[in-house]
Scaffold this motif. Structure first.
Motif, PDB file in Angstrom:
ATOM      1  N   ALA A   1      -7.923   0.863   4.163  1.00 33.23           N
ATOM      2  CA  ALA A   1      -6.843   0.650   3.045  1.00 33.23           C
ATOM      3  C   ALA A   1      -6.593  -1.006   2.828  1.00 33.23           C
ATOM      4  CB  ALA A   1      -5.512   1.498   3.587  1.00 33.23           C
TER       5      ALA A   1
ATOM      6  N   ILE B   1      -4.436  -3.757   1.189  1.00 36.62           N
ATOM      7  CA  ILE B   1      -3.177  -4.067   0.744  1.00 36.62           C
ATOM      8  C   ILE B   1      -3.062  -5.500   0.257  1.00 36.62           C
ATOM      9  CG2 ILE B   1      -0.803  -4.385   1.351  1.00 36.62           C
ATOM     10  CD1 ILE B   1      -1.525  -2.669   3.812  1.00 36.62           C
TER      11      ILE B   1
ATOM     12  N   TRP C   1      -3.351   9.603   4.665  1.00 33.62           N
ATOM     13  CA  TRP C   1      -4.506   9.234   4.655  1.00 33.62           C
ATOM     14  C   TRP C   1      -5.018   8.894   5.814  1.00 33.62           C
ATOM     15  CZ3 TRP C   1      -8.060   5.081   3.680  1.00 33.62           C
ATOM     16  CH2 TRP C   1      -9.283   5.315   3.153  1.00 33.62           C
TER      17      TRP C   1
ATOM     18  N   PRO D   1      -5.572   5.748   7.442  1.00 33.32           N
ATOM     19  CA  PRO D   1      -6.594   4.868   7.762  1.00 33.32           C
ATOM     20  C   PRO D   1      -6.949   4.512   9.088  1.00 33.32           C
ATOM     21  CG  PRO D   1      -4.335   3.769   6.991  1.00 33.32           C
ATOM     22  CD  PRO D   1      -4.369   5.489   7.210  1.00 33.32           C
TER      23      PRO D   1
ATOM     24  N   LEU E   1       4.656   0.478   7.133  1.00 34.04           N
ATOM     25  CA  LEU E   1       3.524   1.446   7.503  1.00 34.04           C
ATOM     26  C   LEU E   1       3.764   1.715   9.102  1.00 34.04           C
ATOM     27  CD1 LEU E   1       0.781  -0.184   5.577  1.00 34.04           C
ATOM     28  CD2 LEU E   1       1.680   1.913   5.369  1.00 34.04           C
TER      29      LEU E   1
ATOM     30  N   LEU F   1      -6.606  -1.737   8.224  1.00 34.52           N
ATOM     31  CA  LEU F   1      -5.912  -2.087   7.046  1.00 34.52           C
ATOM     32  C   LEU F   1      -6.367  -3.553   6.994  1.00 34.52           C
ATOM     33  CD1 LEU F   1      -1.955  -1.100   8.078  1.00 34.52           C
ATOM     34  CD2 LEU F   1      -3.725   0.154   6.493  1.00 34.52           C
TER      35      LEU F   1
ATOM     36  N   MET G   1      -0.033   6.299   2.141  1.00 32.90           N
ATOM     37  CA  MET G   1      -0.986   5.760   2.786  1.00 32.90           C
ATOM     38  C   MET G   1      -1.154   6.409   4.164  1.00 32.90           C
ATOM     39  SD  MET G   1      -1.883   1.895   3.757  1.00 32.90           S
ATOM     40  CE  MET G   1      -1.864   1.337   1.871  1.00 32.90           C
TER      41      MET G   1
ATOM     42  N   ARG H   1     -12.661   4.092   7.574  1.00 28.63           N
ATOM     43  CA  ARG H   1     -11.564   4.633   6.347  1.00 28.63           C
ATOM     44  C   ARG H   1     -10.772   3.486   6.500  1.00 28.63           C
ATOM     45  NH1 ARG H   1      -9.523   9.874   5.224  1.00 28.63           N
ATOM     46  NH2 ARG H   1     -10.653  10.686   6.887  1.00 28.63           N
TER      47      ARG H   1
END
Length: 170
Positions: free
Chosen positions: A130, A132, A4, A6, A89, A9, A1, A128
């Motif tokens: 992600a 979770i 990528w 992000p 993260l 989140l 992740m 962008r």
């Protein structure tokens, strides 16, 4: 992740505020938490919320006939189901705004529909993002875990994790 990269989140946690017929989305500018209750007082996090994305999700959810918003917050600090994935993260270099969205007693289909509203809001704002879905399911997978091991633990967890991995959300 982390690779990528992000920009936001979106985190759901079973330890976040939960209502029978309402999706709670954390209000305010952000939140913080330390882990002193778990014996790690030096471990702390502070996060900011993506307010424009939160507002767009709420608008789309209400347009879809779903009850979602910022009412009813009980504790503004990060719950441990949000804290733990964020901690790892951050260790991996991900440091961006978040949104916390509670689960609901609403139907699985309503949860799916909220997910569609989230995806549409993310796309509309060009983020962008992600997503979770934090959770330990049975909590009974390891002898050295806080709840110990039970043979039923992996049996309960397996079909759920297989469905998630396959994208079979319904």
């Amino acid at each position: 992740m982390a690779a990528w990269e992000p920009e936001v989140l979106i985190i759901t946690s079973p330890h976040q505020v939960m209502y029978a017929d309402y999706f709670h989305i954390s209000p305010g500018r952000g939140a913080a938490r330390g882990m002193s209750a778990f014996g790690a007082a030096q471990t702390k996090l502070r996060v900011e919320y993506d307010a424009p994305l939160r507002d767009e999700i709420i608008r789309r959810a209400e347009s879809a006939g779903l009850r979602a918003g910022m009412l009813g917050e009980r504790d503004p600090s990060l719950d441990h189901g949000t804290f733990l994935p964020l901690y790892f993260l951050r260790e991996a270099g991900v440091d961006c705004p978040i949104l916390r969205i509670g689960l609901s007693g609403s139907s699985p289909l309503d949860h799916y529909r909220l997910g569609q509203c989230i995806a549409q809001a993310v796309e509309a704002l060009g983020r962008r993002a992600a997503f979770i879905a934090s959770g330990d399911l049975s909590h009974k997978l390891r002898e050295d875990g806080p709840y110990g091991f039970a043979p039923e633990g992996p049996e309960f967890d397996r079909p759920i994790t297989e469905a998630m991995a396959a994208g079979d959300l319904l």
